[in-house]
Design an enzyme around this catalytic site. Sequence first.
Site, PDB file in Angstrom:
ATOM      1  N   HIS A   1       0.834  -1.200   0.000  1.00 24.35           N
ATOM      2  CA  HIS A   1       0.000   0.000   0.000  1.00 24.35           C
ATOM      3  C   HIS A   1       0.870   1.251   0.000  1.00 24.35           C
ATOM      4  CE1 HIS A   1      -3.935  -1.893   0.586  1.00 24.35           C
ATOM      5  NE2 HIS A   1      -3.302  -2.771   1.349  1.00 24.35           N
TER       6      HIS A   1
ATOM      7  N   ARG B   1      19.685  -7.492   6.997  1.00 26.63           N
ATOM      8  CA  ARG B   1      21.044  -7.216   6.535  1.00 26.63           C
ATOM      9  C   ARG B   1      21.866  -8.489   6.632  1.00 26.63           C
ATOM     10  NH1 ARG B   1      23.643  -1.692   8.607  1.00 26.63           N
ATOM     11  NH2 ARG B   1      24.978  -2.286   6.859  1.00 26.63           N
TER      12      ARG B   1
END
Length: 224
Positions: free
Chosen positions: A132, A199
């Site tokens: 969205h 990460r």
Amino acid sequence: MPLDSLGDAARRLAGRAIQRAWDEAARVAAIGPETARGRRFGRFGDGSGICFPWTAPYNESWMWIGESTRVGPYVTLSVGMVPGQAMTTDPVVRIGDRCVIGKGSGIVGHLQIEIGDDVWTGHHVYVTDQNHGYEDPLVPIGMQMAPERPVSIGSGSWLGHGAVVLPGARVGRHVVVAAGSVVRGEVPDNCVVAGNPARVIRRYVPGRGWPRIDVAREELVAEA
């Protein structure tokens, strides 16, 4: 008659009957390549199955499932916004061979989601190629749709419990995504990622195995 009005022996018999009925329902209601529901898929490989209970898959003709792939119970597989929607790519969702999709997971495609061979997930993993928007403060966020961006997950990877793969993510081959991680962008081959946003915390190095990475410096760290 309510079960609490029965004696212990009757309750045990009723429990066994319900368990047998549930086991039989799970067996006969699973979706396979030979079932009527399975034939709705664009492709449904031999030896593959979607466990019961399944959660109302729709637009199955735009989904391909490879061979010997197992999709757990309560998994959402859907394409587009509404049943019967015509899509611009075919397939929209492709799941490779010998994959395992964990219980309660969701794979929701609008443009392109490619999952390679031998990809396994934990429970409640979510993969989507659309999100969205929120740019217009006068329009409810639920009514603002961001552009679709293709997603790919490389062969041999593992996604831990509760991981989320966002639009535009490209996960390499033989990657571990730690539980609860949120993946966006590019993830290289042969590494471990964790966090929100995810990460790289370990990376395979020939001759050194999987050394840890100092995330702040993005340098390899010698193991203690």
